[in-house]
Design a protein around this motif. Structure first.
Motif, mmCIF file in Angstrom:
data_model
loop_
_atom_site.group_PDB
_atom_site.id
_atom_site.type_symbol
_atom_site.label_atom_id
_atom_site.label_comp_id
_atom_site.label_asym_id
_atom_site.label_seq_id
_atom_site.Cartn_x
_atom_site.Cartn_y
_atom_site.Cartn_z
ATOM 1 N N ASN A 1 -7.656 7.693 -1.469
ATOM 2 C CA ASN A 1 -8.309 6.272 -3.053
ATOM 3 C C ASN A 1 -8.541 5.381 -1.858
ATOM 4 O OD1 ASN A 1 -7.846 7.565 -5.997
ATOM 5 N ND2 ASN A 1 -6.435 8.902 -4.052
ATOM 6 N N ASP B 1 1.045 -1.235 -0.144
ATOM 7 C CA ASP B 1 -0.023 0.139 -0.067
ATOM 8 C C ASP B 1 1.438 1.534 0.041
ATOM 9 O OD1 ASP B 1 -2.387 -1.612 0.550
ATOM 10 O OD2 ASP B 1 -2.701 -1.274 2.058
ATOM 11 N N GLU C 1 -10.429 2.726 -1.376
ATOM 12 C CA GLU C 1 -11.534 1.916 -1.881
ATOM 13 C C GLU C 1 -11.513 1.118 -1.626
ATOM 14 O OE1 GLU C 1 -10.308 1.898 -5.747
ATOM 15 O OE2 GLU C 1 -8.794 3.410 -5.543
ATOM 16 N N PHE C 2 -10.788 0.115 -0.562
ATOM 17 C CA PHE C 2 -10.317 -1.204 -0.185
ATOM 18 C C PHE C 2 -10.302 -1.631 1.030
ATOM 19 C CE2 PHE C 2 -5.686 1.096 -2.080
ATOM 20 C CZ PHE C 2 -6.085 0.704 -3.581
#
Lengths: 252, 252
Positions: A249, A159, A251-252
DNA sequence: CGCTTCGTTGATGGGAATCAATAACGGTGG
DNA sequence: CCACCGTTATTGATTCCCATCAACGAAGCG
Protein backbone atom coordinates in the motif's frame (compact mmCIF):
# COMPACT_ATOMS: atom_id res chain seq x y z
CA UNK A 1 34.58 -10.60 20.18
CA UNK A 2 35.45 -9.44 16.79
CA UNK A 3 37.17 -6.18 16.36
CA UNK A 4 36.84 -6.31 12.61
CA UNK A 5 40.06 -4.87 11.24
CA UNK A 6 38.65 -4.13 7.87
CA UNK A 7 39.45 -1.45 5.38
CA UNK A 8 36.35 -1.64 3.36
CA UNK A 9 34.57 1.39 4.77
CA UNK A 10 34.44 4.19 2.26
CA UNK A 11 33.72 7.36 4.14
CA UNK A 12 34.30 10.65 2.41
CA UNK A 13 37.74 11.62 3.64
CA UNK A 14 37.75 14.70 5.79
CA UNK A 15 40.53 17.21 6.33
CA UNK A 16 41.23 15.80 9.76
CA UNK A 17 42.32 12.25 9.24
CA UNK A 18 41.45 9.57 11.76
CA UNK A 19 44.39 8.81 13.99
CA UNK A 20 43.48 5.37 15.10
CA UNK A 21 42.72 6.09 18.73
CA UNK A 22 39.26 6.07 20.20
CA UNK A 23 38.84 9.77 20.59
CA UNK A 24 39.84 10.71 17.11
CA UNK A 25 38.57 8.27 14.60
CA UNK A 26 35.02 9.38 14.69
CA UNK A 27 34.92 12.62 12.80
CA UNK A 28 33.28 10.77 9.97
CA UNK A 29 30.45 9.56 12.06
CA UNK A 30 29.79 13.00 13.41
CA UNK A 31 29.69 14.38 9.94
CA UNK A 32 27.97 11.55 8.20
CA UNK A 33 25.61 10.33 10.81
CA UNK A 34 24.30 13.43 12.39
CA UNK A 35 24.02 14.76 8.87
CA UNK A 36 25.34 18.04 10.09
CA UNK A 37 28.19 18.49 7.67
CA UNK A 38 26.29 21.10 5.74
CA UNK A 39 25.25 22.90 8.86
CA UNK A 40 28.41 22.96 10.94
CA UNK A 41 31.46 25.09 10.52
CA UNK A 42 34.96 23.71 10.77
CA UNK A 43 35.26 24.84 14.37
CA UNK A 44 32.01 23.21 15.21
CA UNK A 45 33.04 19.93 13.71
CA UNK A 46 36.20 20.06 15.78
CA UNK A 47 34.17 20.62 18.90
CA UNK A 48 32.08 17.58 18.07
CA UNK A 49 35.14 15.57 17.38
CA UNK A 50 36.64 16.34 20.76
CA UNK A 51 33.86 14.74 22.71
CA UNK A 52 33.14 11.81 20.46
CA UNK A 53 34.33 8.33 21.34
CA UNK A 54 34.12 5.51 18.85
CA UNK A 55 33.50 2.15 20.47
CA UNK A 56 33.26 -1.36 19.09
CA UNK A 57 30.20 -3.28 20.19
CA UNK A 58 30.36 -7.04 19.77
CA UNK A 59 27.38 -9.00 18.52
CA UNK A 60 25.12 -9.99 21.37
CA UNK A 61 26.26 -7.14 23.57
CA UNK A 62 23.67 -5.02 25.30
CA UNK A 63 24.61 -1.38 24.92
CA UNK A 64 21.94 -0.16 27.30
CA UNK A 65 19.05 -1.58 29.20
CA UNK A 66 15.53 -0.23 29.57
CA UNK A 67 15.20 1.85 32.71
CA UNK A 68 18.84 2.88 32.96
CA UNK A 69 19.66 6.60 32.95
CA UNK A 70 20.52 7.84 29.50
CA UNK A 71 24.12 8.85 29.99
CA UNK A 72 25.08 8.88 26.32
CA UNK A 73 23.71 9.41 22.88
CA UNK A 74 25.06 7.37 20.02
CA UNK A 75 25.52 7.37 16.31
CA UNK A 76 26.05 4.06 14.60
CA UNK A 77 28.80 3.66 12.02
CA UNK A 78 28.92 -0.07 11.50
CA UNK A 79 26.80 -3.13 12.15
CA UNK A 80 23.24 -3.30 13.36
CA UNK A 81 21.40 -3.06 16.66
CA UNK A 82 17.87 -3.63 17.79
CA UNK A 83 15.64 -1.70 20.18
CA UNK A 84 13.79 -4.19 22.33
CA UNK A 85 11.10 -3.94 24.91
CA UNK A 86 9.99 -6.98 26.86
CA UNK A 87 6.83 -7.21 28.88
CA UNK A 88 6.64 -9.00 32.19
CA UNK A 89 5.15 -12.11 30.64
CA UNK A 90 7.80 -12.34 27.94
CA UNK A 91 6.03 -10.68 25.07
CA UNK A 92 8.61 -8.83 23.08
CA UNK A 93 8.54 -5.86 20.80
CA UNK A 94 11.39 -4.83 18.58
CA UNK A 95 10.72 -1.16 18.09
CA UNK A 96 13.25 -0.82 15.36
CA UNK A 97 16.62 -1.66 13.95
CA UNK A 98 19.47 0.78 14.21
CA UNK A 99 21.72 0.79 11.19
CA UNK A 100 24.76 2.80 10.15
CA UNK A 101 23.76 6.41 9.84
CA UNK A 102 21.20 6.29 12.60
CA UNK A 103 21.19 8.51 15.64
CA UNK A 104 20.23 7.09 19.00
CA UNK A 105 19.18 9.71 21.46
CA UNK A 106 15.91 11.27 20.44
CA UNK A 107 13.76 10.68 23.46
CA UNK A 108 11.88 12.80 25.88
CA UNK A 109 12.80 10.49 28.71
CA UNK A 110 15.99 10.69 30.70
CA UNK A 111 15.93 6.95 31.06
CA UNK A 112 16.34 4.36 28.35
CA UNK A 113 13.03 3.10 27.12
CA UNK A 114 14.50 0.08 25.35
CA UNK A 115 17.23 -2.44 25.56
CA UNK A 116 19.77 -1.66 22.88
CA UNK A 117 21.34 -4.90 21.67
CA UNK A 118 23.89 -5.47 18.95
CA UNK A 119 22.69 -8.07 16.47
CA UNK A 120 25.97 -7.86 14.56
CA UNK A 121 29.46 -6.71 15.38
CA UNK A 122 28.99 -2.98 15.42
CA UNK A 123 30.68 0.30 16.04
CA UNK A 124 29.05 3.28 17.66
CA UNK A 125 30.10 6.81 18.47
CA UNK A 126 29.34 7.80 22.00
CA UNK A 127 28.68 11.30 23.30
CA UNK A 128 27.72 12.09 26.88
CA UNK A 129 24.23 13.55 27.03
CA UNK A 130 25.46 16.46 29.12
CA UNK A 131 27.98 17.46 26.50
CA UNK A 132 25.46 16.94 23.76
CA UNK A 133 23.20 19.35 25.56
CA UNK A 134 25.92 21.97 25.71
CA UNK A 135 26.72 21.44 22.09
CA UNK A 136 23.13 21.87 21.04
CA UNK A 137 22.90 25.13 22.88
CA UNK A 138 26.10 26.36 21.32
CA UNK A 139 25.20 25.38 17.76
CA UNK A 140 21.62 26.11 16.74
CA UNK A 141 22.32 24.37 13.44
CA UNK A 142 22.69 21.14 15.32
CA UNK A 143 19.42 21.57 17.11
CA UNK A 144 17.69 22.29 13.84
CA UNK A 145 19.10 19.12 12.31
CA UNK A 146 17.99 17.11 15.29
CA UNK A 147 14.48 18.51 15.09
CA UNK A 148 14.36 17.64 11.43
CA UNK A 149 15.51 14.15 12.20
CA UNK A 150 12.99 13.77 15.00
CA UNK A 151 10.21 14.80 12.64
CA UNK A 152 11.33 12.24 10.09
CA UNK A 153 11.42 9.53 12.72
CA UNK A 154 8.00 10.59 13.85
CA UNK A 155 6.69 10.14 10.33
CA UNK A 156 8.31 6.73 10.15
CA UNK A 157 6.89 5.71 13.50
CA UNK A 158 3.43 6.64 12.30
CA UNK A 159 3.83 4.67 9.11
CA UNK A 160 4.85 1.77 11.24
CA UNK A 161 1.77 2.18 13.38
CA UNK A 162 -0.42 2.02 10.30
CA UNK A 163 1.27 -1.21 9.27
CA UNK A 164 0.77 -2.73 12.71
CA UNK A 165 -2.80 -1.59 12.98
CA UNK A 166 -4.19 -2.34 9.58
CA UNK A 167 -1.90 -4.29 7.26
CA UNK A 168 -2.00 -8.04 6.80
CA UNK A 169 1.12 -10.14 7.31
CA UNK A 170 2.19 -10.16 3.65
CA UNK A 171 1.61 -6.42 3.44
CA UNK A 172 3.59 -5.81 6.59
CA UNK A 173 6.50 -7.86 5.39
CA UNK A 174 6.49 -6.19 2.01
CA UNK A 175 6.46 -2.82 3.69
CA UNK A 176 9.31 -3.86 5.94
CA UNK A 177 11.46 -5.13 3.09
CA UNK A 178 10.88 -2.01 1.03
CA UNK A 179 11.85 0.19 3.93
CA UNK A 180 15.02 -1.77 4.48
CA UNK A 181 15.80 -1.51 0.79
CA UNK A 182 15.23 2.23 0.85
CA UNK A 183 17.53 2.65 3.82
CA UNK A 184 20.26 0.64 2.20
CA UNK A 185 19.85 2.63 -0.97
CA UNK A 186 20.27 6.00 0.72
CA UNK A 187 23.14 4.61 2.75
CA UNK A 188 25.07 3.23 -0.17
CA UNK A 189 24.08 5.99 -2.52
CA UNK A 190 22.96 3.39 -5.03
CA UNK A 191 19.85 1.32 -5.20
CA UNK A 192 20.04 -2.44 -5.23
CA UNK A 193 17.57 -5.28 -5.45
CA UNK A 194 19.44 -7.15 -2.77
CA UNK A 195 18.58 -6.39 0.82
CA UNK A 196 20.50 -7.92 3.69
CA UNK A 197 18.65 -8.91 6.82
CA UNK A 198 21.02 -8.64 9.75
CA UNK A 199 18.21 -9.63 12.10
CA UNK A 200 16.71 -13.06 12.62
CA UNK A 201 13.18 -14.17 11.82
CA UNK A 202 12.16 -13.79 15.43
CA UNK A 203 13.30 -10.19 15.44
CA UNK A 204 11.34 -9.46 12.30
CA UNK A 205 8.31 -11.09 13.89
CA UNK A 206 8.59 -9.03 17.05
CA UNK A 207 9.00 -5.93 14.94
CA UNK A 208 5.94 -6.62 12.80
CA UNK A 209 3.73 -7.86 15.59
CA UNK A 210 3.65 -11.43 14.28
CA UNK A 211 5.09 -14.78 15.24
CA UNK A 212 8.23 -16.20 13.75
CA UNK A 213 6.20 -18.94 12.09
CA UNK A 214 3.96 -16.47 10.35
CA UNK A 215 6.95 -14.47 9.17
CA UNK A 216 8.50 -17.62 7.79
CA UNK A 217 5.32 -18.64 6.03
CA UNK A 218 4.93 -15.16 4.63
CA UNK A 219 8.44 -15.21 3.23
CA UNK A 220 7.58 -18.46 1.54
CA UNK A 221 4.39 -17.00 0.16
CA UNK A 222 6.10 -13.96 -1.31
CA UNK A 223 8.74 -16.25 -2.78
CA UNK A 224 6.13 -18.50 -4.34
CA UNK A 225 4.40 -15.48 -5.81
CA UNK A 226 7.65 -14.50 -7.45
CA UNK A 227 7.92 -11.18 -5.64
CA UNK A 228 11.16 -11.99 -3.88
CA UNK A 229 13.92 -14.58 -3.79
CA UNK A 230 15.97 -15.72 -0.84
CA UNK A 231 19.47 -16.46 -2.12
CA UNK A 232 20.59 -16.84 1.49
CA UNK A 233 18.73 -16.86 4.77
CA UNK A 234 19.70 -13.29 5.41
CA UNK A 235 19.53 -11.87 1.92
CA UNK A 236 16.37 -10.95 0.10
CA UNK A 237 16.31 -10.24 -3.57
CA UNK A 238 13.43 -8.11 -4.71
CA UNK A 239 12.16 -9.49 -7.99
CA UNK A 240 9.05 -7.42 -8.54
CA UNK A 241 9.47 -4.02 -7.01
CA UNK A 242 6.24 -2.54 -8.31
CA UNK A 243 4.11 -5.44 -7.19
CA UNK A 244 5.73 -5.40 -3.77
CA UNK A 245 5.02 -1.70 -3.43
CA UNK A 246 1.43 -2.21 -4.36
CA UNK A 247 1.15 -4.99 -1.84
CA UNK A 248 2.55 -2.69 0.84
CA UNK A 249 0.00 0.00 0.00
CA UNK A 250 2.85 2.32 -0.87
CA UNK A 251 0.82 5.22 -2.10
CA UNK A 252 2.61 7.85 -0.13
CA UNK B 1 -21.82 25.84 12.88
CA UNK B 2 -21.57 26.62 16.51
CA UNK B 3 -19.37 29.49 17.40
CA UNK B 4 -19.59 28.71 21.08
CA UNK B 5 -19.78 32.06 22.83
CA UNK B 6 -18.74 30.71 26.13
CA UNK B 7 -16.87 32.25 29.00
CA UNK B 8 -15.85 29.07 30.64
CA UNK B 9 -12.26 28.95 29.45
CA UNK B 10 -9.89 29.63 32.27
CA UNK B 11 -6.60 30.55 30.73
CA UNK B 12 -4.03 32.21 32.91
CA UNK B 13 -4.57 35.86 32.14
CA UNK B 14 -1.66 37.48 30.38
CA UNK B 15 -0.62 41.09 30.38
CA UNK B 16 -1.91 41.55 26.86
CA UNK B 17 -5.62 40.98 27.01
CA UNK B 18 -7.46 39.39 24.09
CA UNK B 19 -9.24 41.99 22.05
CA UNK B 20 -11.84 39.85 20.41
CA UNK B 21 -10.60 39.93 16.85
CA UNK B 22 -9.01 37.00 15.11
CA UNK B 23 -5.47 38.25 15.15
CA UNK B 24 -5.38 39.08 18.79
CA UNK B 25 -7.29 36.58 20.79
CA UNK B 26 -4.76 33.86 20.53
CA UNK B 27 -2.00 34.92 22.81
CA UNK B 28 -3.18 32.28 25.21
CA UNK B 29 -2.80 29.51 22.72
CA UNK B 30 0.67 30.62 21.81
CA UNK B 31 1.63 30.63 25.41
CA UNK B 32 -0.27 27.64 26.58
CA UNK B 33 -0.11 25.38 23.62
CA UNK B 34 3.37 25.71 22.37
CA UNK B 35 4.36 25.54 26.00
CA UNK B 36 6.83 28.26 25.36
CA UNK B 37 5.79 30.70 28.02
CA UNK B 38 8.80 29.88 30.10
CA UNK B 39 11.13 30.09 27.16
CA UNK B 40 9.97 33.19 25.32
CA UNK B 41 10.51 36.79 26.24
CA UNK B 42 7.78 39.37 26.09
CA UNK B 43 8.93 40.54 22.69
CA UNK B 44 8.95 37.04 21.40
CA UNK B 45 5.46 36.39 22.57
CA UNK B 46 4.34 39.54 20.79
CA UNK B 47 5.96 38.34 17.60
CA UNK B 48 4.09 35.06 17.87
CA UNK B 49 0.89 36.86 18.58
CA UNK B 50 1.18 38.96 15.43
CA UNK B 51 1.08 36.02 13.08
CA UNK B 52 -1.38 33.84 14.90
CA UNK B 53 -4.95 33.51 13.70
CA UNK B 54 -7.55 31.80 15.82
CA UNK B 55 -10.17 29.98 13.76
CA UNK B 56 -13.30 28.09 14.71
CA UNK B 57 -13.61 24.65 13.16
CA UNK B 58 -17.07 23.13 13.15
CA UNK B 59 -17.58 19.47 13.94
CA UNK B 60 -17.29 17.36 10.84
CA UNK B 61 -15.08 19.86 9.06
CA UNK B 62 -11.91 18.66 7.41
CA UNK B 63 -9.10 21.03 8.27
CA UNK B 64 -6.65 19.46 5.85
CA UNK B 65 -6.52 16.48 3.58
CA UNK B 66 -3.72 13.97 3.11
CA UNK B 67 -1.49 14.93 0.23
CA UNK B 68 -2.15 18.65 0.37
CA UNK B 69 0.79 20.99 0.88
CA UNK B 70 1.30 21.90 4.51
CA UNK B 71 0.64 25.61 4.41
CA UNK B 72 -0.02 26.05 8.11
CA UNK B 73 0.81 24.65 11.48
CA UNK B 74 -1.82 24.64 14.17
CA UNK B 75 -2.28 24.62 17.88
CA UNK B 76 -5.60 23.47 19.23
CA UNK B 77 -7.34 25.44 21.95
CA UNK B 78 -10.77 23.87 22.04
CA UNK B 79 -12.53 20.75 20.90
CA UNK B 80 -11.02 17.62 19.39
CA UNK B 81 -9.77 16.48 16.01
CA UNK B 82 -8.63 13.19 14.56
CA UNK B 83 -5.76 12.32 12.26
CA UNK B 84 -7.01 9.83 9.71
CA UNK B 85 -5.42 7.84 6.97
CA UNK B 86 -7.51 5.77 4.61
CA UNK B 87 -6.17 3.07 2.36
CA UNK B 88 -7.46 2.52 -1.15
CA UNK B 89 -9.69 -0.35 -0.07
CA UNK B 90 -11.25 1.61 2.75
CA UNK B 91 -9.18 0.40 5.67
CA UNK B 92 -8.82 3.29 8.04
CA UNK B 93 -6.30 4.24 10.64
CA UNK B 94 -6.78 6.97 13.18
CA UNK B 95 -3.26 7.92 14.03
CA UNK B 96 -4.26 9.99 16.96
CA UNK B 97 -6.60 12.49 18.50
CA UNK B 98 -5.65 16.11 18.75
CA UNK B 99 -6.85 17.78 21.89
CA UNK B 100 -6.48 21.24 23.38
CA UNK B 101 -2.82 21.87 24.04
CA UNK B 102 -1.60 19.85 21.10
CA UNK B 103 0.61 21.16 18.34
CA UNK B 104 -0.02 20.08 14.79
CA UNK B 105 2.98 20.56 12.59
CA UNK B 106 5.75 18.18 13.54
CA UNK B 107 6.38 16.35 10.32
CA UNK B 108 9.30 15.89 8.01
CA UNK B 109 7.03 16.05 5.01
CA UNK B 110 5.93 19.23 3.30
CA UNK B 111 2.62 17.58 2.52
CA UNK B 112 -0.04 16.51 4.93
CA UNK B 113 0.19 12.85 5.76
CA UNK B 114 -3.30 12.66 7.27
CA UNK B 115 -6.73 14.04 6.97
CA UNK B 116 -7.35 16.34 9.90
CA UNK B 117 -11.01 16.21 10.84
CA UNK B 118 -12.84 17.93 13.66
CA UNK B 119 -14.83 15.45 15.74
CA UNK B 120 -16.21 18.24 17.88
CA UNK B 121 -16.68 21.95 17.47
CA UNK B 122 -13.12 23.15 17.83
CA UNK B 123 -10.89 26.14 17.72
CA UNK B 124 -7.39 26.15 16.34
CA UNK B 125 -4.64 28.72 16.02
CA UNK B 126 -3.17 28.88 12.58
CA UNK B 127 0.34 29.95 11.66
CA UNK B 128 1.73 29.85 8.13
CA UNK B 129 4.60 27.40 7.90
CA UNK B 130 6.81 30.00 6.27
CA UNK B 131 6.40 32.36 9.18
CA UNK B 132 6.85 29.55 11.62
CA UNK B 133 10.15 28.80 9.95
CA UNK B 134 11.29 32.38 10.33
CA UNK B 135 10.19 32.43 13.90
CA UNK B 136 12.08 29.28 14.71
CA UNK B 137 15.24 30.70 13.29
CA UNK B 138 14.81 33.90 15.22
CA UNK B 139 14.06 32.26 18.55
CA UNK B 140 16.21 29.25 19.40
CA UNK B 141 14.10 28.73 22.49
CA UNK B 142 11.21 27.90 20.28
CA UNK B 143 13.17 25.37 18.32
CA UNK B 144 14.34 23.75 21.52
CA UNK B 145 10.78 23.47 22.74
CA UNK B 146 9.68 21.96 19.47
CA UNK B 147 12.48 19.39 19.58
CA UNK B 148 11.48 18.48 23.08
CA UNK B 149 7.90 18.09 22.00
CA UNK B 150 8.89 16.01 18.99
CA UNK B 151 10.86 13.69 21.24
CA UNK B 152 7.90 13.28 23.55
CA UNK B 153 5.63 12.51 20.64
CA UNK B 154 8.16 10.02 19.39
CA UNK B 155 8.08 8.25 22.73
CA UNK B 156 4.30 8.23 22.62
CA UNK B 157 4.26 6.89 19.08
CA UNK B 158 6.53 4.06 20.12
CA UNK B 159 4.37 3.20 23.08
CA UNK B 160 1.46 3.12 20.71
CA UNK B 161 3.34 0.79 18.41
CA UNK B 162 3.95 -1.59 21.28
CA UNK B 163 0.25 -1.60 22.04
CA UNK B 164 -0.66 -2.30 18.43
CA UNK B 165 1.96 -4.99 18.03
CA UNK B 166 1.65 -6.95 21.22
CA UNK B 167 -1.25 -5.99 23.46
CA UNK B 168 -4.58 -7.76 23.46
CA UNK B 169 -7.81 -5.82 22.96
CA UNK B 170 -8.56 -5.29 26.66
CA UNK B 171 -4.98 -4.22 27.25
CA UNK B 172 -5.08 -1.81 24.35
CA UNK B 173 -8.28 -0.24 25.52
CA UNK B 174 -7.01 0.07 29.07
CA UNK B 175 -3.86 1.71 27.77
CA UNK B 176 -5.90 4.06 25.65
CA UNK B 177 -8.17 5.10 28.48
CA UNK B 178 -5.28 5.68 30.83
CA UNK B 179 -3.54 7.84 28.29
CA UNK B 180 -6.65 9.90 27.77
CA UNK B 181 -7.02 10.26 31.51
CA UNK B 182 -3.42 11.39 31.83
CA UNK B 183 -3.85 13.97 29.11
CA UNK B 184 -6.97 15.36 30.69
CA UNK B 185 -5.23 15.48 34.03
CA UNK B 186 -2.29 17.51 32.77
CA UNK B 187 -4.65 19.71 30.81
CA UNK B 188 -6.95 20.50 33.70
CA UNK B 189 -4.21 20.53 36.27
CA UNK B 190 -6.20 18.11 38.37
CA UNK B 191 -6.70 14.41 38.07
CA UNK B 192 -10.14 12.95 37.68
CA UNK B 193 -11.61 9.49 37.40
CA UNK B 194 -13.92 10.67 34.66
CA UNK B 195 -12.62 10.66 31.13
CA UNK B 196 -14.62 12.04 28.26
CA UNK B 197 -14.47 10.32 24.90
CA UNK B 198 -15.08 12.91 22.20
CA UNK B 199 -14.57 10.24 19.54
CA UNK B 200 -16.94 7.46 18.56
CA UNK B 201 -16.40 3.74 18.93
CA UNK B 202 -15.36 3.41 15.33
CA UNK B 203 -12.65 6.00 15.80
CA UNK B 204 -11.35 4.19 18.85
CA UNK B 205 -11.36 0.97 16.86
CA UNK B 206 -9.41 2.48 13.99
CA UNK B 207 -6.99 3.94 16.47
CA UNK B 208 -6.40 0.65 18.29
CA UNK B 209 -6.34 -1.53 15.20
CA UNK B 210 -9.58 -3.30 16.08
CA UNK B 211 -13.15 -3.33 14.87
CA UNK B 212 -15.91 -1.31 16.41
CA UNK B 213 -17.59 -4.50 17.58
CA UNK B 214 -14.50 -5.65 19.43
CA UNK B 215 -14.12 -2.26 21.06
CA UNK B 216 -17.71 -2.40 22.19
CA UNK B 217 -17.33 -5.91 23.56
CA UNK B 218 -14.16 -4.91 25.32
CA UNK B 219 -15.85 -1.95 26.98
CA UNK B 220 -18.51 -4.34 28.21
CA UNK B 221 -15.87 -6.71 29.50
CA UNK B 222 -14.03 -4.03 31.44
CA UNK B 223 -17.33 -2.85 32.83
CA UNK B 224 -18.31 -6.34 33.92
CA UNK B 225 -14.93 -6.74 35.58
CA UNK B 226 -15.61 -3.61 37.56
CA UNK B 227 -12.64 -1.71 36.18
CA UNK B 228 -14.68 1.04 34.58
CA UNK B 229 -18.19 2.40 34.41
CA UNK B 230 -19.93 4.08 31.50
CA UNK B 231 -22.21 6.74 32.96
CA UNK B 232 -22.79 7.99 29.42
CA UNK B 233 -21.74 6.70 26.04
CA UNK B 234 -18.94 9.21 25.89
CA UNK B 235 -17.84 9.26 29.47
CA UNK B 236 -15.77 6.63 31.15
CA UNK B 237 -15.35 6.45 34.87
CA UNK B 238 -12.27 4.67 36.02
CA UNK B 239 -13.17 2.55 39.00
CA UNK B 240 -9.98 0.59 39.57
CA UNK B 241 -7.01 2.63 38.48
CA UNK B 242 -4.37 0.23 39.70
CA UNK B 243 -5.93 -2.81 38.09
CA UNK B 244 -6.38 -0.94 34.83
CA UNK B 245 -2.73 0.07 34.86
CA UNK B 246 -1.67 -3.46 35.47
CA UNK B 247 -3.85 -4.63 32.62
CA UNK B 248 -2.23 -2.07 30.33
CA UNK B 249 1.25 -3.27 31.30
CA UNK B 250 2.02 0.16 32.64
CA UNK B 251 5.40 -0.56 34.03
CA UNK B 252 7.12 2.40 32.54
C1' DC C 1 31.15 -35.02 11.85
C1' DG C 2 27.83 -34.43 15.55
C1' DC C 3 25.89 -30.85 18.11
C1' DT C 4 23.21 -26.79 18.84
C1' DT C 5 20.59 -23.12 17.11
C1' DC C 6 17.57 -21.26 13.90
C1' DG C 7 14.24 -21.64 10.27
C1' DT C 8 10.59 -24.09 7.85
C1' DT C 9 6.52 -26.80 7.48
C1' DG C 10 2.42 -29.20 9.37
C1' DA C 11 -1.88 -29.84 12.44
C1' DT C 12 -4.88 -27.79 15.59
C1' DG C 13 -7.51 -24.45 18.35
C1' DG C 14 -8.79 -19.84 19.89
C1' DG C 15 -10.04 -15.27 19.18
C1' DA C 16 -11.08 -11.40 16.56
C1' DA C 17 -13.33 -10.14 12.10
C1' DT C 18 -17.36 -10.50 9.71
C1' DC C 19 -22.19 -10.74 8.99
C1' DA C 20 -26.61 -9.89 11.00
C1' DA C 21 -30.08 -8.28 14.21
C1' DT C 22 -31.41 -5.63 18.11
C1' DA C 23 -31.06 -1.77 21.23
C1' DA C 24 -29.82 2.84 22.74
C1' DC C 25 -28.95 7.43 21.82
C1' DG C 26 -29.72 12.24 19.99
C1' DG C 27 -31.86 15.39 17.41
C1' DT C 28 -36.28 17.06 15.28
C1' DG C 29 -40.89 18.33 15.01
C1' DG C 30 -45.39 17.88 16.62
C1' DC D 1 -42.87 16.77 26.83
C1' DC D 2 -43.08 13.04 23.95
C1' DA D 3 -43.17 10.36 19.64
C1' DC D 4 -40.48 9.64 15.61
C1' DC D 5 -36.47 8.70 12.89
C1' DG D 6 -31.62 8.24 11.57
C1' DT D 7 -27.41 7.21 13.49
C1' DT D 8 -24.49 4.78 16.53
C1' DA D 9 -23.63 1.22 19.80
C1' DT D 10 -24.38 -3.36 21.58
C1' DT D 11 -25.09 -8.16 21.31
C1' DG D 12 -25.27 -12.63 18.87
C1' DA D 13 -23.77 -16.38 15.31
C1' DT D 14 -20.46 -17.83 12.23
C1' DT D 15 -16.07 -17.86 9.69
C1' DC D 16 -11.47 -17.36 8.90
C1' DC D 17 -6.83 -16.38 9.98
C1' DC D 18 -3.06 -16.28 12.91
C1' DA D 19 -1.01 -18.18 17.18
C1' DT D 20 0.15 -22.17 19.22
C1' DC D 21 2.04 -26.67 19.61
C1' DA D 22 4.89 -30.02 17.44
C1' DA D 23 8.01 -32.15 14.23
C1' DC D 24 11.27 -31.80 10.76
C1' DG D 25 15.08 -29.70 8.14
C1' DA D 26 19.02 -26.60 7.42
C1' DA D 27 22.87 -23.99 8.72
C1' DG D 28 26.79 -22.50 11.59
C1' DC D 29 30.42 -24.06 14.81
C1' DG D 30 33.44 -26.54 17.51
Amino acid sequence: MSRPAQGTEQYPVSSVAPEGNGGRECLQCSVRHLSVCSALSCDEVHALEQITVSTPVAMGTTLARAGEPRAYVYTVTEGALRLVRTLADGRRQVNGFVLPGDYLGLSGSDHHRYDIEAIADSRVCRVPTTQMRDLRQRYPHLERKLLQRACQELDAAQDNALALARLQPPERLADFLLRLAAREATLNGRSSNRVSLPMGRGDIADHLGLTMETVSRTFTKLRQQGLIALPHLNVVEILDFAELQQLANDEF
